[in-house]
Design an enzyme around this catalytic site. Sequence first.
Site, PDB file in Angstrom:
ATOM      1  N   ASP A 199      -4.574  37.256 -29.105  1.00 25.41           N
ATOM      2  CA  ASP A 199      -4.085  38.624 -28.927  1.00 25.41           C
ATOM      3  C   ASP A 199      -2.740  38.861 -29.576  1.00 25.41           C
ATOM      4  O   ASP A 199      -2.311  39.998 -29.732  1.00 25.41           O
ATOM      5  CB  ASP A 199      -3.994  38.948 -27.430  1.00 25.41           C
ATOM      6  CG  ASP A 199      -5.364  38.976 -26.809  1.00 25.41           C
ATOM      7  OD1 ASP A 199      -6.279  39.459 -27.476  1.00 25.41           O
ATOM      8  OD2 ASP A 199      -5.520  38.487 -25.685  1.00 25.41           O
ATOM      9  N   HIS A 218      -2.469  30.226 -22.578  1.00 28.52           N
ATOM     10  CA  HIS A 218      -3.907  30.349 -22.343  1.00 28.52           C
ATOM     11  C   HIS A 218      -4.300  29.341 -21.281  1.00 28.52           C
ATOM     12  O   HIS A 218      -3.746  28.245 -21.238  1.00 28.52           O
ATOM     13  CB  HIS A 218      -4.682  30.076 -23.639  1.00 28.52           C
ATOM     14  CG  HIS A 218      -6.083  30.575 -23.582  1.00 28.52           C
ATOM     15  ND1 HIS A 218      -7.101  29.854 -23.026  1.00 28.52           N
ATOM     16  CD2 HIS A 218      -6.617  31.748 -23.986  1.00 28.52           C
ATOM     17  CE1 HIS A 218      -8.212  30.557 -23.100  1.00 28.52           C
ATOM     18  NE2 HIS A 218      -7.947  31.710 -23.682  1.00 28.52           N
TER      19      HIS A 218
HETATM   20  N1  CMC Z   1       5.326  33.711 -20.993  1.00 29.26           N
HETATM   21  C1  CMC Z   1       6.185  32.984 -20.224  1.00 29.26           C
HETATM   22  N2  CMC Z   1       5.801  32.021 -19.385  1.00 29.26           N
HETATM   23  C2  CMC Z   1       4.484  31.769 -19.283  1.00 29.26           C
HETATM   24  C3  CMC Z   1       3.521  32.502 -20.037  1.00 29.26           C
HETATM   25  C4  CMC Z   1       3.992  33.482 -20.918  1.00 29.26           C
HETATM   26  N3  CMC Z   1       3.128  34.186 -21.652  1.00 29.26           N
HETATM   27  N4  CMC Z   1       2.282  32.049 -19.747  1.00 29.26           N
HETATM   28  C5  CMC Z   1       2.435  31.095 -18.832  1.00 29.26           C
HETATM   29  N5  CMC Z   1       3.764  30.913 -18.551  1.00 29.26           N
HETATM   30  C6  CMC Z   1       4.341  29.918 -17.643  1.00 29.26           C
HETATM   31  C7  CMC Z   1       4.142  30.324 -16.198  1.00 29.26           C
HETATM   32  O1  CMC Z   1       5.260  31.034 -15.709  1.00 29.26           O
HETATM   33  C8  CMC Z   1       3.995  28.982 -15.505  1.00 29.26           C
HETATM   34  O2  CMC Z   1       5.275  28.435 -15.343  1.00 29.26           O
HETATM   35  P1  CMC Z   1       5.572  27.471 -14.062  1.00 29.26           P
HETATM   36  O3  CMC Z   1       4.670  26.277 -14.231  1.00 29.26           O
HETATM   37  O4  CMC Z   1       7.025  27.127 -14.219  1.00 29.26           O
HETATM   38  O5  CMC Z   1       5.249  28.283 -12.855  1.00 29.26           O
HETATM   39  C9  CMC Z   1       3.269  28.108 -16.548  1.00 29.26           C
HETATM   40  O6  CMC Z   1       3.599  28.707 -17.829  1.00 29.26           O
HETATM   41  C10 CMC Z   1       1.753  28.087 -16.388  1.00 29.26           C
HETATM   42  O7  CMC Z   1       1.297  29.431 -16.303  1.00 29.26           O
HETATM   43  P2  CMC Z   1       0.084  29.914 -15.392  1.00 29.26           P
HETATM   44  O8  CMC Z   1       0.231  31.371 -15.138  1.00 29.26           O
HETATM   45  O9  CMC Z   1      -0.031  29.003 -14.200  1.00 29.26           O
HETATM   46  O10 CMC Z   1      -1.125  29.624 -16.360  1.00 29.26           O
HETATM   47  P3  CMC Z   1      -2.543  30.295 -16.291  1.00 29.26           P
HETATM   48  O11 CMC Z   1      -3.474  29.336 -16.961  1.00 29.26           O
HETATM   49  O12 CMC Z   1      -2.872  30.732 -14.909  1.00 29.26           O
HETATM   50  O13 CMC Z   1      -2.368  31.625 -17.171  1.00 29.26           O
HETATM   51  C11 CMC Z   1      -2.454  33.214 -18.909  1.00 29.26           C
HETATM   52  C12 CMC Z   1      -2.874  31.808 -18.451  1.00 29.26           C
HETATM   53  C13 CMC Z   1      -3.139  33.524 -20.237  1.00 29.26           C
HETATM   54  C14 CMC Z   1      -2.908  34.251 -17.857  1.00 29.26           C
HETATM   55  C15 CMC Z   1      -0.918  33.248 -19.058  1.00 29.26           C
HETATM   56  O14 CMC Z   1      -0.501  32.295 -20.016  1.00 29.26           O
HETATM   57  C16 CMC Z   1      -0.388  34.632 -19.421  1.00 29.26           C
HETATM   58  O15 CMC Z   1      -0.193  35.460 -18.524  1.00 29.26           O
HETATM   59  N6  CMC Z   1      -0.190  34.928 -20.755  1.00 29.26           N
HETATM   60  C17 CMC Z   1       0.188  36.241 -21.186  1.00 29.26           C
HETATM   61  C18 CMC Z   1      -1.037  37.138 -21.200  1.00 29.26           C
HETATM   62  C19 CMC Z   1      -1.946  36.835 -22.374  1.00 29.26           C
HETATM   63  O16 CMC Z   1      -1.526  36.692 -23.508  1.00 29.26           O
HETATM   64  N7  CMC Z   1      -3.271  36.778 -22.075  1.00 29.26           N
HETATM   65  C20 CMC Z   1      -4.305  36.605 -23.095  1.00 29.26           C
HETATM   66  C21 CMC Z   1      -5.063  35.348 -22.937  1.00 29.26           C
HETATM   67  S1  CMC Z   1      -6.094  35.034 -24.383  1.00 29.26           S
HETATM   68  C22 CMC Z   1      -7.271  36.287 -24.412  1.00 29.26           C
HETATM   69  C23 CMC Z   1      -8.174  36.326 -23.229  1.00 29.26           C
HETATM   70  O17 CMC Z   1      -8.575  35.285 -22.705  1.00 29.26           O
HETATM   71  O18 CMC Z   1      -8.544  37.427 -22.831  1.00 29.26           O
END
Ligand code: CMC
Length: 429
Positions: A364, A306
Amino acid sequence: MSGNTSQLQVGDKTVDMAIKEGSVGPAVIDIAKLYAQTGMFTYDPGFTSTASCESQITYIDGDKGVLLYRGYPIEQLAEHGDFLETCYLLLEGELPTAAQKADFDYRITRHTMVHEQMARFFQGFRRDAHPMAVMVASIGAMSAFYHDSTDISDPHQRMIASMRMIAKVPTLAAMAYKYTIGQPFVYPLNSLDYTSNFLRMCFAVPAEEYKVNPVLSRALDRIFILHADHEQNASTSTVRLAGSSGANPFACIAAGTACLWGPAHGGANEAALKMLEEIGSVDNIPKYIAKAKDKNDPFRLMGFGHRVYKNYDPRAKIMQKTTHEVLNELGIKDDPLLDVAVELERIALSDEYFIEKKLYPNIDFYSGITLKAMGFPTSMFTVLFAVARTVGWIAQWKEMIEDPSQKIGRPRQLYTGSAQRDYPPIGRR
Ligand code: CMC
């Protein structure tokens, strides 16, 4: 940093910027005059360090895993309150008295029917349209129906528009579902509470009596409470940005719905369940964990991670309990998806990659299993999120419109395209 100002050195200029304190949580540096003083913008794609507005509605402490609506912990609201009480709280700022609650519930109930012409509007869609596509369009279409509540400068009209959206979005959601499965629309029934009425509109058929299961109704009501607001997330920021131009309120909520649809946001509950189905059995989990950790593989564990929570999502804890209540009630003893979910959670929480990156299960992760057990197809999961989040969007929109310092949202950019050049005739390109 000194006192309640901070200083930024830009070339030979020192710029003083006020530090504004919130009631709890991080303070902000007010950079509004930075461009005028330095000719430079700040740069923060994805808004990871940017507060876009001042708000009194929802507070999240992502490190501690805290979520408060108007100061009240989500755990207490989910345990003791109901969804319409949460709606009142988010909109009005205080919990209602018994009389205020009765009045609010009555008024929402009396707005649940949609204009009969809406049914015709639905007929234009293909039956296999994704229900979120239908939601984006039908919520937007409300802007063509309720002209007596679109003068946003009139507090009374704002209030009526807000009530209409909270009341009618579930009716549109149930219609979207019925349309995709080819069943007749079910009209709202005013003797039922908000969530029971929604379940009935989704699952009743004219051929037989429908009895609402109170355990499922309570569980869904709790899911609605958990999803009601989440401060300045992508869809809420979309609603605020759309609304900042003075746009029609129904159209603003349609814009938020469109944003919610994406798999990185509200679409994650659908994606999380699909992922659990794809993993299929506990034996396959290590393979998927390895994929999630592989930098060259775009796969991510859906339902994990998140932007704000760097701890267990407090909503996920409540959701996990609700999942077990629903499965118990329905007599689902051995759900292979739940087995995969529990084991996946255990492995991910003990894996160095997930620990180091603070990737915890989010709301989720469990909501999909619960909604599936209730009988909703995966394509409806994000629709249910939209039903619940409608109140958050409206409360934030209303707060923005009522803020005297409100102006149109207009971010700037770091331009990296061509500098000015001359137009060449077509034969010389
Ligand atoms: N599985 C594997 N690796 C992950 C995941 C994951 N679900 N989420 C983040 N990472 C890694 C990502 O690869 C990155 O690694 P590095 O620093 O080595 O490049 C690091 O963790 C940080 O990730 P980010 O994408 O920079 O973080 P963000 O804050 O931009 O993304 C997120 C947040 C929710 C989009 C992301 O964690 C994700 O895509 N999760 C899966 C989708 C999900 O479950 N979304 C629902 C969010 S809660 C409900 C809502 O708000 O609607």
